[in-house]
Write a protein that holds these residues in place. Structure first.
Motif, PDB file in Angstrom:
ATOM      1  N   LEU A  23      19.355 -10.039  -2.878  1.00 48.02           N
ATOM      2  CA  LEU A  23      19.357  -9.283  -3.977  1.00 48.02           C
ATOM      3  C   LEU A  23      19.090 -10.363  -5.343  1.00 48.02           C
ATOM      4  O   LEU A  23      19.665 -11.249  -5.346  1.00 48.02           O
ATOM      5  N   VAL A  24      17.716 -10.097  -5.621  1.00 51.94           N
ATOM      6  CA  VAL A  24      17.489 -11.011  -6.743  1.00 51.94           C
ATOM      7  C   VAL A  24      16.895 -10.500  -8.037  1.00 51.94           C
ATOM      8  O   VAL A  24      16.183  -9.441  -7.879  1.00 51.94           O
ATOM      9  N   SER A  25      17.134 -11.059  -9.140  1.00 54.01           N
ATOM     10  CA  SER A  25      16.462 -10.707 -10.251  1.00 54.01           C
ATOM     11  C   SER A  25      15.411 -11.695 -10.865  1.00 54.01           C
ATOM     12  O   SER A  25      15.428 -12.901 -10.468  1.00 54.01           O
ATOM     13  N   LEU A  26      14.139 -11.181 -11.072  1.00 54.10           N
ATOM     14  CA  LEU A  26      12.871 -11.825 -11.428  1.00 54.10           C
ATOM     15  C   LEU A  26      12.521 -11.352 -12.716  1.00 54.10           C
ATOM     16  O   LEU A  26      12.328 -10.292 -13.014  1.00 54.10           O
ATOM     17  N   HIS A  27      11.776 -12.239 -13.658  1.00 48.40           N
ATOM     18  CA  HIS A  27      11.254 -11.803 -14.798  1.00 48.40           C
ATOM     19  C   HIS A  27       9.628 -11.890 -14.588  1.00 48.40           C
ATOM     20  O   HIS A  27       9.258 -10.816 -15.100  1.00 48.40           O
ATOM     21  N   ASP A  28       9.390 -12.837 -13.487  1.00 48.25           N
ATOM     22  CA  ASP A  28       7.893 -12.628 -13.323  1.00 48.25           C
ATOM     23  C   ASP A  28       7.543 -11.527 -12.385  1.00 48.25           C
ATOM     24  O   ASP A  28       8.128 -11.452 -11.142  1.00 48.25           O
ATOM     25  N   LEU A  29       7.049 -10.488 -12.829  1.00 49.54           N
ATOM     26  CA  LEU A  29       6.782  -9.319 -12.222  1.00 49.54           C
ATOM     27  C   LEU A  29       5.680  -9.521 -11.095  1.00 49.54           C
ATOM     28  O   LEU A  29       5.870  -8.882  -9.929  1.00 49.54           O
ATOM     29  N   ASN A  30       4.546 -10.365 -10.990  1.00 48.96           N
ATOM     30  CA  ASN A  30       3.689 -10.586  -9.957  1.00 48.96           C
ATOM     31  C   ASN A  30       4.600 -11.453  -8.964  1.00 48.96           C
ATOM     32  O   ASN A  30       4.393 -11.108  -7.740  1.00 48.96           O
ATOM     33  N   ALA A  31       5.594 -12.118  -9.198  1.00 45.72           N
ATOM     34  CA  ALA A  31       6.423 -13.078  -8.108  1.00 45.72           C
ATOM     35  C   ALA A  31       7.134 -11.952  -7.520  1.00 45.72           C
ATOM     36  O   ALA A  31       7.289 -11.711  -6.276  1.00 45.72           O
ATOM     37  N   ALA A  32       7.668 -11.037  -8.212  1.00 46.26           N
ATOM     38  CA  ALA A  32       8.446  -9.901  -7.720  1.00 46.26           C
ATOM     39  C   ALA A  32       7.680  -8.691  -6.763  1.00 46.26           C
ATOM     40  O   ALA A  32       8.048  -8.572  -5.739  1.00 46.26           O
ATOM     41  N   ALA A  33       6.299  -8.691  -7.105  1.00 46.65           N
ATOM     42  CA  ALA A  33       5.486  -7.816  -6.277  1.00 46.65           C
ATOM     43  C   ALA A  33       5.168  -8.532  -5.082  1.00 46.65           C
ATOM     44  O   ALA A  33       4.859  -7.957  -4.112  1.00 46.65           O
ATOM     45  N   SER A  34       5.254  -9.756  -5.211  1.00 43.94           N
ATOM     46  CA  SER A  34       4.935 -10.638  -4.141  1.00 43.94           C
ATOM     47  C   SER A  34       5.677 -10.693  -2.823  1.00 43.94           C
ATOM     48  O   SER A  34       5.601 -10.788  -1.812  1.00 43.94           O
TER      49      SER A  34
ATOM     50  N   CYS B 259       9.168  -9.392  -2.823  1.00 45.69           N
ATOM     51  CA  CYS B 259      10.057  -8.231  -2.788  1.00 45.69           C
ATOM     52  C   CYS B 259       9.787  -7.305  -1.764  1.00 45.69           C
ATOM     53  O   CYS B 259       8.474  -6.658  -1.903  1.00 45.69           O
ATOM     54  N   ASP B 260      10.734  -6.936  -1.050  1.00 47.43           N
ATOM     55  CA  ASP B 260      10.356  -5.579  -0.232  1.00 47.43           C
ATOM     56  C   ASP B 260      10.636  -4.158  -0.944  1.00 47.43           C
ATOM     57  O   ASP B 260       9.670  -3.259  -0.732  1.00 47.43           O
ATOM     58  N   ARG B 261      11.177  -4.321  -2.063  1.00 51.43           N
ATOM     59  CA  ARG B 261      11.535  -3.044  -2.458  1.00 51.43           C
ATOM     60  C   ARG B 261      12.091  -3.663  -4.056  1.00 51.43           C
ATOM     61  O   ARG B 261      12.597  -4.658  -4.069  1.00 51.43           O
ATOM     62  N   LEU B 262      11.740  -2.781  -5.376  1.00 53.67           N
ATOM     63  CA  LEU B 262      11.921  -3.076  -6.362  1.00 53.67           C
ATOM     64  C   LEU B 262      12.986  -2.050  -7.026  1.00 53.67           C
ATOM     65  O   LEU B 262      12.951  -0.902  -6.628  1.00 53.67           O
ATOM     66  N   HIS B 263      14.002  -2.426  -7.673  1.00 53.39           N
ATOM     67  CA  HIS B 263      14.589  -1.481  -8.827  1.00 53.39           C
ATOM     68  C   HIS B 263      14.333  -1.886 -10.378  1.00 53.39           C
ATOM     69  O   HIS B 263      14.771  -3.060 -10.356  1.00 53.39           O
ATOM     70  N   VAL B 264      13.961  -0.930 -10.902  1.00 51.05           N
ATOM     71  CA  VAL B 264      13.689  -1.269 -12.447  1.00 51.05           C
ATOM     72  C   VAL B 264      14.827  -0.811 -13.271  1.00 51.05           C
ATOM     73  O   VAL B 264      15.485   0.297 -13.206  1.00 51.05           O
ATOM     74  N   LEU B 265      15.478  -1.810 -14.100  1.00 49.91           N
ATOM     75  CA  LEU B 265      16.526  -1.677 -14.845  1.00 49.91           C
ATOM     76  C   LEU B 265      16.007  -1.345 -16.204  1.00 49.91           C
ATOM     77  O   LEU B 265      15.324  -2.128 -16.750  1.00 49.91           O
ATOM     78  N   HIS B 266      16.563  -0.334 -16.958  1.00 50.59           N
ATOM     79  CA  HIS B 266      16.269  -0.164 -18.453  1.00 50.59           C
ATOM     80  C   HIS B 266      17.477   0.457 -19.088  1.00 50.59           C
ATOM     81  O   HIS B 266      18.103   1.671 -18.646  1.00 50.59           O
ATOM     82  N   ALA B 267      17.978  -0.290 -20.184  1.00 45.57           N
ATOM     83  CA  ALA B 267      19.216   0.443 -20.730  1.00 45.57           C
ATOM     84  C   ALA B 267      20.499   0.505 -19.831  1.00 45.57           C
ATOM     85  O   ALA B 267      21.301   1.369 -20.219  1.00 45.57           O
TER      86      ALA B 267
ATOM     87  N   SER C 264      12.644   3.086  -8.298  1.00 45.85           N
ATOM     88  CA  SER C 264      13.032   2.445  -7.224  1.00 45.85           C
ATOM     89  C   SER C 264      11.926   2.615  -6.210  1.00 45.85           C
ATOM     90  O   SER C 264      11.581   3.675  -6.179  1.00 45.85           O
ATOM     91  N   GLY C 265      11.478   1.469  -5.391  1.00 48.20           N
ATOM     92  CA  GLY C 265      10.653   1.945  -4.416  1.00 48.20           C
ATOM     93  C   GLY C 265       9.924   0.330  -4.205  1.00 48.20           C
ATOM     94  O   GLY C 265      10.266  -0.514  -4.735  1.00 48.20           O
ATOM     95  N   PRO C 266       8.767   0.593  -3.066  1.00 46.08           N
ATOM     96  CA  PRO C 266       7.965  -0.474  -2.900  1.00 46.08           C
ATOM     97  C   PRO C 266       7.219  -1.097  -4.108  1.00 46.08           C
ATOM     98  O   PRO C 266       6.945   0.100  -5.086  1.00 46.08           O
ATOM     99  N   PRO C 267       6.966  -2.441  -4.370  1.00 44.73           N
ATOM    100  CA  PRO C 267       6.490  -2.868  -5.536  1.00 44.73           C
ATOM    101  C   PRO C 267       5.163  -2.024  -6.145  1.00 44.73           C
ATOM    102  O   PRO C 267       5.199  -1.720  -7.223  1.00 44.73           O
ATOM    103  N   ARG C 268       4.204  -1.736  -5.074  1.00 47.46           N
ATOM    104  CA  ARG C 268       2.965  -1.092  -5.683  1.00 47.46           C
ATOM    105  C   ARG C 268       3.404   0.446  -6.258  1.00 47.46           C
ATOM    106  O   ARG C 268       2.362   0.862  -6.901  1.00 47.46           O
TER     107      ARG C 268
END
Length: 275
Positions: free
Chosen positions: A189-200, A202-210, A216-220
């Motif tokens: 479980l990793v937090s990343l600021h670099d969205l392109n690194a995250a897309a490369s 990560c198998d799955r992303l969760h986007v946090l806002h406020a 949630s889902g695959p990066p693409r």
């Protein structure tokens, strides 16, 4: 081992920072947390590695509430690389990495051959084996980062929790680190600021806002131009990376998106969670 976060609420410095987060880090996958500054990524991770106690909700490790485990048992399963990193270790590089073996040792017990092999392998994995005898305090920021990551590897955990692990690393060591994470196939479980690194990576992303998980889902599926505008407040297009075929986000660095991100705590209208 799988991590399940259920209806997690976490307060920090007197205010609720994470409000009702639900997410999964599947076994053997790299799960990424992305979001603007202040969205709650680090606070959520602190609850996972038990630095903060949730005000509500649970963090489950293979179905067991982490709070039901002793600190030693928890440390045998979950290792963390937090953002707040000690820099005052008056120890050698090897001694710092050997601290990762603490959960497996009785009081005052010394290293055995297995410990030494694990520490050596962890140092080699992060490219710091040639620096084992140096003082930790004499290292650069990037070198310290790699040593502390080696300490987490030496813990031999089932789950890695990494908060901005590429901070302070030059591009070569960023690439090396992300390739290493993929090759290990450890639940991460990793937090990343670099969205392109995250897309490369990560198998799955969760986007946090406020403080809430808004997508949630695959990066693409997640990193769309609409989400870039509504959550991050930037104009972007998503194309295929010419070398890897991963999603590649190209940003307009000349102007922000219009309109700006929605009101704090609301779900972006065009973003759908892919469960």
């Amino acid at each position: 081992m799988r991590i399940d976060i259920e209806d997690l609420h976490v307060a920090y410095a007197g205010r609720t920072v994470v409000a009702g987060a639900h997410l999964v880090a599947a076994e053997g996958e790299i799960t990424g947390l992305v979001g603007p500054n202040g969205s709650g990524k680090s606070t959520l991770l602190r609850a996972v590695y038990r630095h903060l106690r949730p005000t509500a909700g649970r963090v489950l490790l293979a179905g067991t509430d982490l709070r039901e485990l002793s600190p030693v048992r928890s440390a045998r399963h979950v290792a963390a690389l937090p953002q707040e990193r000690g820099s005052d270790f008056e120890l050698s590089v090897r001694e710092v990495v050997a601290m990762g073996r603490t959960p497996y040792k009785r009081a005052f017990a010394g290293e055995d051959a297995a410990d030494r092999d694990i520490v050596s392998r962890a140092l080699a994995d992060v490219g710091m084996d040639a620096h084992a005898g140096r003082r930790f305090t004499a290292l650069s920021g990037g070198e310290r980062q790699r040593v502390l990551l080696a300490r987490a590897f030496a813990q031999d955990p089932d789950v890695l929790v990494l908060d901005e692990p590429t901070n302070h690393l030059d591009i070569r060591h960023q690439v090396d680190l992300l390739a290493l994470l993929r090759s290990q196939r450890r639940t991460t479980l990793v937090s990343l600021h670099d969205l392109n690194a995250a897309a490369s990576v990560c198998d799955r992303l969760h986007v946090l806002h406020a403080g809430a998980v808004v997508a949630s889902g695959p990066p693409r599926d997640v990193l769309t131009p609409e989400l870039m505008a509504e959550v991050f407040g930037v104009r972007a297009v998503v194309v295929d990376h010419p070398l890897t075929g991963d999603a590649l986000i190209a940003f307009d660095h000349r102007a922000p998106a219009s309109p700006q991100a929605p009101v704090s705590g609301s779900r972006p209208a065009t973003v759908r969670c892919v469960r």
